[in-house]
Design an enzyme around this catalytic site. Structure first.
Site, PDB file in Angstrom:
ATOM      1  N   ILE A   1       0.998  -1.349   0.069  1.00 29.74           N
ATOM      2  CA  ILE A   1       0.027   0.016   0.102  1.00 29.74           C
ATOM      3  C   ILE A   1       0.969   1.176   0.032  1.00 29.74           C
ATOM      4  O   ILE A   1       0.490   2.349  -0.710  1.00 29.74           O
ATOM      5  CB  ILE A   1      -0.891   0.048   1.323  1.00 29.74           C
ATOM      6  CG1 ILE A   1      -2.068  -1.106   0.832  1.00 29.74           C
ATOM      7  CG2 ILE A   1      -1.788   1.494   1.324  1.00 29.74           C
ATOM      8  CD1 ILE A   1      -2.957  -1.283   2.039  1.00 29.74           C
TER       9      ILE A   1
ATOM     10  N   ASP B   1      14.448  -0.168  11.074  1.00 27.01           N
ATOM     11  CA  ASP B   1      13.507  -1.087  11.939  1.00 27.01           C
ATOM     12  C   ASP B   1      12.909  -0.345  13.147  1.00 27.01           C
ATOM     13  O   ASP B   1      13.373   0.404  13.880  1.00 27.01           O
ATOM     14  CB  ASP B   1      14.356  -2.187  12.503  1.00 27.01           C
ATOM     15  CG  ASP B   1      13.573  -3.230  13.465  1.00 27.01           C
ATOM     16  OD1 ASP B   1      12.447  -3.015  13.705  1.00 27.01           O
ATOM     17  OD2 ASP B   1      14.022  -3.906  13.862  1.00 27.01           O
TER      18      ASP B   1
ATOM     19  N   VAL C   1       3.227   0.568   8.493  1.00 30.54           N
ATOM     20  CA  VAL C   1       3.936  -0.465   9.176  1.00 30.54           C
ATOM     21  C   VAL C   1       2.790  -1.501  10.173  1.00 30.54           C
ATOM     22  O   VAL C   1       2.233  -0.620  10.764  1.00 30.54           O
ATOM     23  CB  VAL C   1       5.064  -0.347   9.908  1.00 30.54           C
ATOM     24  CG1 VAL C   1       5.614  -1.293  10.834  1.00 30.54           C
ATOM     25  CG2 VAL C   1       5.734   0.474   9.058  1.00 30.54           C
TER      26      VAL C   1
ATOM     27  N   TYR D   1      -8.405 -11.890  12.643  1.00 23.91           N
ATOM     28  CA  TYR D   1      -7.489 -10.396  12.743  1.00 23.91           C
ATOM     29  C   TYR D   1      -7.130 -10.291  14.202  1.00 23.91           C
ATOM     30  O   TYR D   1      -6.141  -9.741  14.393  1.00 23.91           O
ATOM     31  CB  TYR D   1      -8.421  -9.491  12.167  1.00 23.91           C
ATOM     32  CG  TYR D   1      -7.477  -8.055  11.784  1.00 23.91           C
ATOM     33  CD1 TYR D   1      -6.696  -8.354  10.473  1.00 23.91           C
ATOM     34  CD2 TYR D   1      -7.659  -6.808  12.233  1.00 23.91           C
ATOM     35  CE1 TYR D   1      -5.796  -7.197  10.269  1.00 23.91           C
ATOM     36  CE2 TYR D   1      -7.079  -5.769  11.868  1.00 23.91           C
ATOM     37  CZ  TYR D   1      -6.071  -5.861  11.024  1.00 23.91           C
ATOM     38  OH  TYR D   1      -5.113  -4.926  10.737  1.00 23.91           O
TER      39      TYR D   1
ATOM     40  N   LYS E   1      -5.088  -2.130  16.035  1.00 21.54           N
ATOM     41  CA  LYS E   1      -5.495  -0.725  14.926  1.00 21.54           C
ATOM     42  C   LYS E   1      -6.547   0.034  15.690  1.00 21.54           C
ATOM     43  O   LYS E   1      -6.338   1.225  15.587  1.00 21.54           O
ATOM     44  CB  LYS E   1      -6.091  -1.662  13.901  1.00 21.54           C
ATOM     45  CG  LYS E   1      -5.387  -2.329  13.001  1.00 21.54           C
ATOM     46  CD  LYS E   1      -4.301  -1.420  12.119  1.00 21.54           C
ATOM     47  CE  LYS E   1      -3.477  -2.011  11.267  1.00 21.54           C
ATOM     48  NZ  LYS E   1      -2.398  -1.411  10.718  1.00 21.54           N
TER      49      LYS E   1
ATOM     50  N   LEU F   1       2.029  -8.255   0.368  1.00 21.82           N
ATOM     51  CA  LEU F   1       2.974  -9.598   1.117  1.00 21.82           C
ATOM     52  C   LEU F   1       2.223  -9.438   2.414  1.00 21.82           C
ATOM     53  O   LEU F   1       2.096 -10.741   2.883  1.00 21.82           O
ATOM     54  CB  LEU F   1       4.231  -8.701   1.366  1.00 21.82           C
ATOM     55  CG  LEU F   1       5.405  -9.634   1.861  1.00 21.82           C
ATOM     56  CD1 LEU F   1       5.749 -10.713   0.935  1.00 21.82           C
ATOM     57  CD2 LEU F   1       6.631  -8.934   1.968  1.00 21.82           C
TER      58      LEU F   1
HETATM   59  P1  NAD Z   1       3.204  -4.954   3.316  1.00 24.70           P
HETATM   60  O1  NAD Z   1       3.705  -6.197   3.585  1.00 24.70           O
HETATM   61  O2  NAD Z   1       3.518  -4.633   1.786  1.00 24.70           O
HETATM   62  O3  NAD Z   1       3.717  -3.691   4.341  1.00 24.70           O
HETATM   63  C1  NAD Z   1       3.814  -4.034   5.656  1.00 24.70           C
HETATM   64  C2  NAD Z   1       5.320  -3.141   5.936  1.00 24.70           C
HETATM   65  O4  NAD Z   1       5.538  -3.288   7.429  1.00 24.70           O
HETATM   66  C3  NAD Z   1       6.572  -3.955   5.188  1.00 24.70           C
HETATM   67  O5  NAD Z   1       6.947  -3.015   4.180  1.00 24.70           O
HETATM   68  C4  NAD Z   1       7.327  -4.384   6.434  1.00 24.70           C
HETATM   69  O6  NAD Z   1       8.795  -4.323   5.717  1.00 24.70           O
HETATM   70  C5  NAD Z   1       6.935  -3.228   7.442  1.00 24.70           C
HETATM   71  N1  NAD Z   1       7.273  -3.753   8.826  1.00 24.70           N
HETATM   72  C6  NAD Z   1       7.039  -4.921   9.373  1.00 24.70           C
HETATM   73  N2  NAD Z   1       7.694  -4.650  10.433  1.00 24.70           N
HETATM   74  C7  NAD Z   1       8.691  -3.687  10.687  1.00 24.70           C
HETATM   75  C8  NAD Z   1       9.683  -3.172  11.450  1.00 24.70           C
HETATM   76  N3  NAD Z   1       9.775  -3.804  12.685  1.00 24.70           N
HETATM   77  N4  NAD Z   1      10.168  -2.105  11.013  1.00 24.70           N
HETATM   78  C9  NAD Z   1       9.904  -1.462   9.898  1.00 24.70           C
HETATM   79  N5  NAD Z   1       9.348  -1.945   9.096  1.00 24.70           N
HETATM   80  C10 NAD Z   1       8.328  -3.089   9.337  1.00 24.70           C
HETATM   81  O7  NAD Z   1       1.604  -4.883   3.645  1.00 24.70           O
HETATM   82  P2  NAD Z   1       0.424  -3.625   3.502  1.00 24.70           P
HETATM   83  O8  NAD Z   1      -0.747  -4.486   3.327  1.00 24.70           O
HETATM   84  O9  NAD Z   1       0.809  -2.617   2.391  1.00 24.70           O
HETATM   85  O10 NAD Z   1       0.594  -3.038   4.829  1.00 24.70           O
HETATM   86  C11 NAD Z   1       0.908  -1.556   5.270  1.00 24.70           C
HETATM   87  C12 NAD Z   1      -0.015  -1.200   6.110  1.00 24.70           C
HETATM   88  O11 NAD Z   1      -1.384  -1.329   5.678  1.00 24.70           O
HETATM   89  C13 NAD Z   1      -0.185  -1.950   7.501  1.00 24.70           C
HETATM   90  O12 NAD Z   1      -0.399  -1.022   8.437  1.00 24.70           O
HETATM   91  C14 NAD Z   1      -1.522  -2.725   7.171  1.00 24.70           C
HETATM   92  O13 NAD Z   1      -1.912  -3.147   8.567  1.00 24.70           O
HETATM   93  C15 NAD Z   1      -2.318  -1.788   6.586  1.00 24.70           C
HETATM   94  N6  NAD Z   1      -3.630  -2.452   6.053  1.00 24.70           N
HETATM   95  C16 NAD Z   1      -3.370  -3.253   4.999  1.00 24.70           C
HETATM   96  C17 NAD Z   1      -4.554  -3.658   4.391  1.00 24.70           C
HETATM   97  C18 NAD Z   1      -4.548  -4.902   3.494  1.00 24.70           C
HETATM   98  O14 NAD Z   1      -5.581  -5.365   3.184  1.00 24.70           O
HETATM   99  N7  NAD Z   1      -3.299  -5.297   2.673  1.00 24.70           N
HETATM  100  C19 NAD Z   1      -5.969  -3.016   4.705  1.00 24.70           C
HETATM  101  C20 NAD Z   1      -5.665  -2.189   5.497  1.00 24.70           C
HETATM  102  C21 NAD Z   1      -4.680  -1.593   6.440  1.00 24.70           C
HETATM  103  O1  0WE Z   2      -3.234  -5.400   8.689  1.00 29.28           O
HETATM  104  C1  0WE Z   2      -3.296  -6.147   7.945  1.00 29.28           C
HETATM  105  C2  0WE Z   2      -2.142  -7.597   7.790  1.00 29.28           C
HETATM  106  C3  0WE Z   2      -1.384  -7.415   9.061  1.00 29.28           C
HETATM  107  C4  0WE Z   2      -0.371  -8.315   9.447  1.00 29.28           C
HETATM  108  C5  0WE Z   2      -0.341  -9.545   8.449  1.00 29.28           C
HETATM  109  C6  0WE Z   2       0.672 -10.414   8.964  1.00 29.28           C
HETATM  110  C7  0WE Z   2       0.947 -11.667   8.188  1.00 29.28           C
HETATM  111  C8  0WE Z   2       2.261 -12.381   8.196  1.00 29.28           C
HETATM  112  C9  0WE Z   2       0.234  -8.583  10.594  1.00 29.28           C
HETATM  113  N1  0WE Z   2       1.200  -9.393  10.766  1.00 29.28           N
HETATM  114  C10 0WE Z   2       1.346 -10.304  10.036  1.00 29.28           C
HETATM  115  N2  0WE Z   2       2.258 -11.327  10.413  1.00 29.28           N
HETATM  116  C11 0WE Z   2       2.722 -12.183   9.600  1.00 29.28           C
HETATM  117  O2  0WE Z   2       3.553 -13.270   9.937  1.00 29.28           O
HETATM  118  N3  0WE Z   2      -4.427  -6.502   6.994  1.00 29.28           N
HETATM  119  C12 0WE Z   2      -5.459  -5.381   7.108  1.00 29.28           C
HETATM  120  C13 0WE Z   2      -4.517  -7.477   6.032  1.00 29.28           C
HETATM  121  C14 0WE Z   2      -5.152  -8.676   6.481  1.00 29.28           C
HETATM  122  O3  0WE Z   2      -4.674  -9.304   7.646  1.00 29.28           O
HETATM  123  C15 0WE Z   2      -5.533 -10.354   8.003  1.00 29.28           C
HETATM  124  C16 0WE Z   2      -6.693  -9.953   7.391  1.00 29.28           C
HETATM  125  C17 0WE Z   2      -6.562  -8.773   6.683  1.00 29.28           C
HETATM  126  C18 0WE Z   2      -7.576  -7.946   6.212  1.00 29.28           C
HETATM  127  C19 0WE Z   2      -5.422 -11.428   8.945  1.00 29.28           C
HETATM  128  C20 0WE Z   2      -6.650 -12.009   9.118  1.00 29.28           C
HETATM  129  C21 0WE Z   2      -7.869 -11.686   8.913  1.00 29.28           C
HETATM  130  C22 0WE Z   2      -7.982 -10.525   7.989  1.00 29.28           C
END
Ligand code: NAD
Ligand code: 0WE
Length: 264
Positions: free
Chosen positions: A20, A64, A92, A157, A164, A196
């Site tokens: 994202i 980090d 993150v 979740y 969150k 990812l």
């Molecule tokens: P993503 O895996 O592309 O991004 C998650 C990022 O968190 C990665 O770049 C990872 O390197 C970083 N991260 C994790 N631990 C870290 C640490 N200790 N130090 C620095 N960076 C760290 O996945 P995404 O879905 O793009 O997630 C980005 C944000 O969007 C998250 O907060 C996630 O909860 C939120 N989000 C995701 C979704 C979804 O469906 N994908 C929906 C709503 C909100």
């Molecule tokens: O915020 C997120 C993802 C957050 C996430 C995902 C992982 C996968 C790998 C946090 N920690 C980890 N740790 C890992 O080891 N989302 C909003 C995407 C997401 O994640 C879900 C969802 C949705 C939507 C997990 C369970 C149910 C729904």
């Protein structure tokens, strides 16, 4: 109209082109922003640089967010490069995988709670604290990413939903605290996107189709759509908006009984 022209923005949370944060970086670049990307570890550096090359990113800095010295180093590097900052994107989230599968009461652990809250929630405050001196009096803006699980329960979740909720509250407390320095703080609650972080989640595809069929727009959203809303919130066009959680979810959150289909 390039509404972020000349704005210097740090984006934390790109892992690859599906992130994202990558959608946000692209939208901000399109609107004229200059961008620095941080990456979590050496392991992700190449992928993050591939995203950044297309956007003429100014620098790539390891950080980090669970480590105070690492955050300090990040801010020192930005201070040396730019001297100030107009925006910070926090995208993150992390909880140990065993917390995200199964019944909440059965799988929740103290250690998992600590990690999820440290990495997904406190890191936003830590980054705000460390970058504040670079942003004071510049109409700067902070942005974080939330999810509907903050305010509604959904399967698996679990502790991330609890985290969150804390993150959305953190958005309000930071907004109230930093308003006097002309720094705005907002969150986007995004609908599900295949990233990812989502790829490890069992039945994520089912969740995507569930959301698409019930959302008023009848589809899922893209990282680019989150990016456009994020670019707006970090721009002077949003100068009156702070402490807000903006849903970018094709309207899913406003529905209750959804749109009954044959499958129901
Ligand atoms: P993503 O895996 O592309 O991004 C998650 C990022 O968190 C990665 O770049 C990872 O390197 C970083 N991260 C994790 N631990 C870290 C640490 N200790 N130090 C620095 N960076 C760290 O996945 P995404 O879905 O793009 O997630 C980005 C944000 O969007 C998250 O907060 C996630 O909860 C939120 N989000 C995701 C979704 C979804 O469906 N994908 C929906 C709503 C909100
Ligand atoms: O915020 C997120 C993802 C957050 C996430 C995902 C992982 C996968 C790998 C946090 N920690 C980890 N740790 C890992 O080891 N989302 C909003 C995407 C997401 O994640 C879900 C969802 C949705 C939507 C997990 C369970 C149910 C729904």
């Amino acid at each position: 109209m390039a509404f972020l022209k000349g704005k210097k923005i740090l984006i934390v949370g790109v892992a690859n082109k599906f992130s994202i944060a990558a959608g946000i970086a692209e939208a901000m670049h399109t609107q004229g922003a200059e961008i620095i990307l941080s990456y979590q570890s050496e392991r992700l550096k190449n992928k993050v640089m591939q995203v950044g090359e297309k956007l003429n990113c100014v620098d790539y800095i390891e950080c980090d967010v669970g480590n105070d010295d690492s955050i300090k180093n990040l801010v020192t590097s930005i201070e040396n490069k730019w001297g100030y900052l107009d925006g910070l994107v926090h995208a993150v989230g992390f909880a140990p995988a065993n917390e995200l599968e199964g019944d909440f009461t059965e799988v929740a652990t103290r250690e998992g709670f600590k990690i999820a809250h440290d990495i997904s929630v406190f890191s936003f405050t830590a980054l705000a604290q460390a970058t504040k001196k670079l942003m004071i009096g510049r109409n700067a803006a902070l942005l974080t990413l939330s999810y509907l699980g903050a305010v509604r329960t959904l399967p698996n979740y679990n502790v991330m939903g609890v985290a969150k909720a804390g993150l959305e509250s953190t958005t309000r407390y930071l907004a109230n605290s930093l308003g006097k320095d002309d720094i705005r703080v907002n969150a986007i609650s995004a609908g599900p996107v295949k990233t990812l972080a989502a790829s490890g989640i069992k039945s994520f595809r089912k969740m995507l189709s569930y959301n698409a069929s019930r959302a008023p727009l009848g589809r899922n959203i893209t990282a680019e759509e989150v990016g456009n809303a994020g670019a707006f919130l970090c721009s002077d066009l949003a100068s009156g908006i702070t402490g807000e959680v903006l849903y970018v979810d094709a309207g899913f959150n406003i529905t209750a009984m959804g749109n009954l289909t044959e499958a129901d």
